[in-house]
Design a protein around this motif. Structure first.
Motif, PDB file in Angstrom:
ATOM      1  N   VAL A 256       0.848  -1.190   0.000  1.00  0.00           N
ATOM      2  CA  VAL A 256       0.000   0.000   0.000  1.00  0.00           C
ATOM      3  C   VAL A 256       0.884   1.241   0.000  1.00  0.00           C
ATOM      4  CG1 VAL A 256      -1.880   1.225   1.148  1.00  0.00           C
ATOM      5  CG2 VAL A 256      -1.740  -1.280   1.299  1.00  0.00           C
ATOM      6  N   ASP A 257       0.790   2.014  -1.064  1.00  0.00           N
ATOM      7  CA  ASP A 257       1.523   3.267  -1.224  1.00  0.00           C
ATOM      8  C   ASP A 257       0.652   4.378  -0.657  1.00  0.00           C
ATOM      9  OD1 ASP A 257       3.148   5.326  -2.044  1.00  0.00           O
ATOM     10  OD2 ASP A 257       3.139   4.780  -4.166  1.00  0.00           O
ATOM     11  N   MET A 258       1.110   5.006   0.444  1.00  0.00           N
ATOM     12  CA  MET A 258       0.277   5.943   1.190  1.00  0.00           C
ATOM     13  C   MET A 258       0.711   7.390   0.993  1.00  0.00           C
ATOM     14  SD  MET A 258       0.033   3.830   4.795  1.00  0.00           S
ATOM     15  CE  MET A 258      -0.868   5.168   5.580  1.00  0.00           C
ATOM     16  N   ASP A 259      -0.209   8.296   1.305  1.00  0.00           N
ATOM     17  CA  ASP A 259       0.109   9.717   1.389  1.00  0.00           C
ATOM     18  C   ASP A 259       1.047   9.982   2.554  1.00  0.00           C
ATOM     19  OD1 ASP A 259      -0.888  11.453  -0.533  1.00  0.00           O
ATOM     20  OD2 ASP A 259      -2.917  11.311   0.240  1.00  0.00           O
ATOM     21  N   ASP A 260       1.742  11.112   2.498  1.00  0.00           N
ATOM     22  CA  ASP A 260       2.478  11.555   3.673  1.00  0.00           C
ATOM     23  C   ASP A 260       1.502  12.188   4.665  1.00  0.00           C
ATOM     24  OD1 ASP A 260       2.782  14.813   3.093  1.00  0.00           O
ATOM     25  OD2 ASP A 260       2.712  13.574   1.274  1.00  0.00           O
ATOM     26  N   GLY A 261       1.896  12.259   5.927  1.00  0.00           N
ATOM     27  CA  GLY A 261       1.058  12.856   6.964  1.00  0.00           C
ATOM     28  C   GLY A 261       0.594  11.844   7.981  1.00  0.00           C
ATOM     29  N   MET A 262      -0.241  12.318   8.909  1.00  0.00           N
ATOM     30  CA  MET A 262      -0.771  11.454   9.953  1.00  0.00           C
ATOM     31  C   MET A 262      -2.157  11.951  10.367  1.00  0.00           C
ATOM     32  SD  MET A 262      -0.533   8.833  11.941  1.00  0.00           S
ATOM     33  CE  MET A 262       1.162   8.321  11.746  1.00  0.00           C
ATOM     34  N   ASP A 263      -3.193  11.315   9.809  1.00  0.00           N
ATOM     35  CA  ASP A 263      -4.556  11.601  10.232  1.00  0.00           C
ATOM     36  C   ASP A 263      -5.251  10.267  10.478  1.00  0.00           C
ATOM     37  OD1 ASP A 263      -5.152  10.576   7.707  1.00  0.00           O
ATOM     38  OD2 ASP A 263      -5.561  12.539   6.828  1.00  0.00           O
ATOM     39  N   GLU A 264      -6.586  10.294  10.623  1.00  0.00           N
ATOM     40  CA  GLU A 264      -7.303   9.073  10.971  1.00  0.00           C
ATOM     41  C   GLU A 264      -7.195   8.008   9.884  1.00  0.00           C
ATOM     42  OE1 GLU A 264      -8.647   8.411  13.844  1.00  0.00           O
ATOM     43  OE2 GLU A 264      -8.088  10.383  14.612  1.00  0.00           O
ATOM     44  N   LEU A 265      -7.150   8.426   8.604  1.00  0.00           N
ATOM     45  CA  LEU A 265      -7.024   7.459   7.529  1.00  0.00           C
ATOM     46  C   LEU A 265      -5.651   6.785   7.579  1.00  0.00           C
ATOM     47  CD1 LEU A 265      -8.333   7.800   3.939  1.00  0.00           C
ATOM     48  CD2 LEU A 265      -6.018   6.955   4.307  1.00  0.00           C
ATOM     49  N   HIS A 266      -4.594   7.590   7.786  1.00  0.00           N
ATOM     50  CA  HIS A 266      -3.265   7.004   7.918  1.00  0.00           C
ATOM     51  C   HIS A 266      -3.227   6.025   9.088  1.00  0.00           C
ATOM     52  CE1 HIS A 266      -2.319  10.873   5.837  1.00  0.00           C
ATOM     53  NE2 HIS A 266      -1.471  10.099   5.177  1.00  0.00           N
ATOM     54  N   TYR A 267      -3.790   6.449  10.212  1.00  0.00           N
ATOM     55  CA  TYR A 267      -3.774   5.613  11.410  1.00  0.00           C
ATOM     56  C   TYR A 267      -4.472   4.279  11.155  1.00  0.00           C
ATOM     57  CZ  TYR A 267      -4.940   4.056  16.150  1.00  0.00           C
ATOM     58  OH  TYR A 267      -5.095   3.307  17.293  1.00  0.00           O
ATOM     59  N   GLU A 268      -5.625   4.311  10.486  1.00  0.00           N
ATOM     60  CA  GLU A 268      -6.381   3.090  10.214  1.00  0.00           C
ATOM     61  C   GLU A 268      -5.572   2.132   9.342  1.00  0.00           C
ATOM     62  OE1 GLU A 268      -9.742   0.695  10.732  1.00  0.00           O
ATOM     63  OE2 GLU A 268      -9.441   2.710  11.551  1.00  0.00           O
ATOM     64  N   LEU A 269      -4.934   2.660   8.312  1.00  0.00           N
ATOM     65  CA  LEU A 269      -4.157   1.803   7.419  1.00  0.00           C
ATOM     66  C   LEU A 269      -2.898   1.269   8.101  1.00  0.00           C
ATOM     67  CD1 LEU A 269      -4.480   3.785   4.066  1.00  0.00           C
ATOM     68  CD2 LEU A 269      -5.553   1.598   4.632  1.00  0.00           C
ATOM     69  N   LEU A 270      -2.249   2.099   8.895  1.00  0.00           N
ATOM     70  CA  LEU A 270      -1.054   1.654   9.602  1.00  0.00           C
ATOM     71  C   LEU A 270      -1.389   0.588  10.635  1.00  0.00           C
ATOM     72  CD1 LEU A 270       0.745   5.088  10.072  1.00  0.00           C
ATOM     73  CD2 LEU A 270       1.459   3.222   8.573  1.00  0.00           C
ATOM     74  N   MET A 271      -2.538   0.712  11.287  1.00  0.00           N
ATOM     75  CA  MET A 271      -2.971  -0.312  12.230  1.00  0.00           C
ATOM     76  C   MET A 271      -3.292  -1.612  11.505  1.00  0.00           C
ATOM     77  SD  MET A 271      -2.963   0.568  15.455  1.00  0.00           S
ATOM     78  CE  MET A 271      -4.205  -0.481  16.237  1.00  0.00           C
ATOM     79  N   ARG A 272      -3.711  -1.520  10.264  1.00  0.00           N
ATOM     80  CA  ARG A 272      -4.068  -2.706   9.483  1.00  0.00           C
ATOM     81  C   ARG A 272      -2.835  -3.430   8.933  1.00  0.00           C
ATOM     82  NH1 ARG A 272      -4.291  -6.543   7.603  1.00  0.00           N
ATOM     83  NH2 ARG A 272      -5.778  -7.632   6.243  1.00  0.00           N
ATOM     84  N   ALA A 273      -1.695  -2.729   8.846  1.00  0.00           N
ATOM     85  CA  ALA A 273      -0.509  -3.279   8.208  1.00  0.00           C
ATOM     86  C   ALA A 273       0.161  -4.358   9.054  1.00  0.00           C
ATOM     87  CB  ALA A 273       0.489  -2.164   7.918  1.00  0.00           C
ATOM     88  N   ASP A 274       0.766  -5.334   8.365  1.00  0.00           N
ATOM     89  CA  ASP A 274       1.608  -6.317   9.033  1.00  0.00           C
ATOM     90  C   ASP A 274       3.030  -5.789   9.211  1.00  0.00           C
ATOM     91  OD1 ASP A 274      -0.207  -8.783   9.133  1.00  0.00           O
ATOM     92  OD2 ASP A 274      -0.344  -8.190   7.036  1.00  0.00           O
ATOM     93  N   ARG A 275       3.495  -5.040   8.216  1.00  0.00           N
ATOM     94  CA  ARG A 275       4.778  -4.346   8.316  1.00  0.00           C
ATOM     95  C   ARG A 275       4.598  -2.967   7.705  1.00  0.00           C
ATOM     96  NH1 ARG A 275       9.277  -7.725   9.122  1.00  0.00           N
ATOM     97  NH2 ARG A 275      10.413  -5.798   9.551  1.00  0.00           N
ATOM     98  N   ASN A 276       5.366  -1.998   8.244  1.00  0.00           N
ATOM     99  CA  ASN A 276       5.316  -0.637   7.718  1.00  0.00           C
ATOM    100  C   ASN A 276       6.731  -0.114   7.556  1.00  0.00           C
ATOM    101  OD1 ASN A 276       4.263   2.114   7.124  1.00  0.00           O
ATOM    102  ND2 ASN A 276       5.206   2.569   9.104  1.00  0.00           N
ATOM    103  N   LEU A 277       6.960   0.603   6.453  1.00  0.00           N
ATOM    104  CA  LEU A 277       8.237   1.257   6.221  1.00  0.00           C
ATOM    105  C   LEU A 277       8.031   2.761   6.176  1.00  0.00           C
ATOM    106  CD1 LEU A 277       9.757  -1.030   3.428  1.00  0.00           C
ATOM    107  CD2 LEU A 277      10.162  -1.127   5.895  1.00  0.00           C
ATOM    108  N   TRP A 278       8.699   3.468   7.083  1.00  0.00           N
ATOM    109  CA  TRP A 278       8.700   4.928   7.067  1.00  0.00           C
ATOM    110  C   TRP A 278       9.919   5.382   6.275  1.00  0.00           C
ATOM    111  CZ3 TRP A 278       7.167   4.369  12.733  1.00  0.00           C
ATOM    112  CH2 TRP A 278       5.801   4.633  12.883  1.00  0.00           C
TER     113      TRP A 278
END
Length: 383
Positions: A256-278
């Motif tokens: 999942v290629d995400m937008d930059d930033g941190m709002d509720e949509l980012h939080y929901e997707l990050l919580m759903r991820a098995d791994r995340n790369l910042w």
């Protein structure tokens, strides 16, 4: 490769003949042997006589007659319109035969796929793994990394899907013939409408509308047709779109290629991820923004943000090997693989996504690290 037994159960005899003739004269003949039936009782009798069937593809009403006696055999409903089969795996019956046979093959592989060695089960216990690529800053190389991750994983035999959920999605510049950033045809808007309407035909929709990139060897979806759909995308709907792909059985991994930033949509997707790369560039301002974002996340979301941080790592991007790594430590785990500076990509020209062997090799090592594999072994990258 062992040929699998495909049972086609439809009322029209000419339809079965056309499929059988096409398979015999195509590469699908190496995979499928076809038995055709115009009545469900004949198919049942075939099984009772001891003949094996690996997959049934049948018109919806005939499939109902075949079950429950043959419910132990994987089945696909051949439908006139998607959504007719009440949650059953579906394919449009009347479409180009190459697309139909590819859909049958893909769904069969998803139904029968065994875990790949080194591929840990995801946190939800089923479906594909989800890897998110995220940052606090724009222009640090999220899309470039996400596309390469999908490519190197696919090169190792995994079924991967690249999913761009950015508000301003320009991935078409690399994925579309001719470098067109726009999208024509059904894509994320239609998938979103299906989820909001409660439709259960997500898997069939995905099989019909996913696109294959010939260089990266992975699938992708067209972006939002209507920009307002993305602008008003709800966090739960974004997670639902990811889940519909994860649970389709078609893929080992979704990047999942995400937008930059941190709002509720980012939080929901990050919580759903098995791994995340910042992703952080060599610019000190990007590092400062990343630090501020992590501090904000901990402050706003408290302990639950710790779950995100626990499955996340920072990847340094665009590092100039002549200068070494000038960046100080960041407030999160730092991946030991940095992404190199590719000077020709900084000239403002559209570069082919697969054009730097140096960058591709670094992403390859990053994938090995993510799965805990030694660099000497052939690893599988997961998104």
């Amino acid at each position: 490769m062992r040929r699998h037994q495909l049972a086609i159960v439809v009322k029209e005899k000419e339809y079965t003949r056309r499929i059988a003739d096409y398979i015999r004269g195509s590469s699908f003949g190496d995979r499928w042997q076809v038995s055709a039936f115009t009545h469900p009782d004949a198919c049942k009798q075939f099984v009772k006589q001891g003949y094996g069937i690996d997959l049934i593809a049948a018109e919806t009403d005939l499939l109902r007659e075949l079950q429950p006696e043959l419910s132990h055999i994987p089945a696909i409903a051949l439908v006139a319109r998607l959504g007719e089969a009440d949650g059953q795996f579906e394919l449009l019956q009347f479409q180009a035969l190459p697309l139909l046979l590819q859909g049958i093959t893909d769904q069969f592989e998803g139904l029968c796929r065994k875990p790949v060695k080194g591929l840990a089960p995801n946190t939800n216990g089923k479906g594909a793994l989800v890897l998110t690529v995220h940052s606090a800053s724009g222009g640090v190389g999220k899309t470039t990394l996400a596309l390469h991750l999908a490519g190197v994983a696919s090169a190792r035999g995994l079924r991967m899907l690249y999913l761009n959920l950015e508000k301003w999605n320009t991935s078409g510049l690399w994925l579309q013939p001719g470098g067109d950033a726009g999208w024509e045809g059904e894509g994320l808007s239609e998938l979103l409408y299906a989820i909001k309407s409660g439709s259960s035909s997500h898997t069939s929709w995905l099989a019909q509308h996913r696109k294959f990139h010939p260089q990266l060897k992975c699938d992708y979806l067209y972006g939002f047709r209507n920009q307002e759909d993305r602008a008003t995308l709800l966090p739960a709907d974004a997670a639902g779109m990811v889940d519909s792909i994860v649970k389709s059985g078609c893929y080992d991994g979704v990047i999942v290629d995400m937008d930059d930033g941190m709002d509720e949509l980012h939080y929901e997707l990050l919580m759903r991820a098995d791994r995340n790369l910042w992703i952080v560039s060599e610019e000190r301002s990007a590092l400062a923004k990343q630090s501020q974002m992590l501090h904000y996340g901990r402050q706003k979301y408290g302990e639950t943000f710790g779950r995100i941080a626990a499955c996340s790592e920072v990847v340094l991007s665009g590092i100039n090997s002549e200068l070494g790594n000038p960046l100080p430590a960041v407030e999160a785990a730092l991946a030991p693989i940095a992404l190199p500076l590719v000077r020709e990509w900084r000239r403002g020209e559209l570069h082919p996504v697969w054009s730097s062997s140096l960058y591709r090799a670094a992403v390859d090592r990053l994938c090995a690290y993510l799965l805990g594999e030694s660099e000497e072994s052939r690893i599988h990258a997961v998104g």
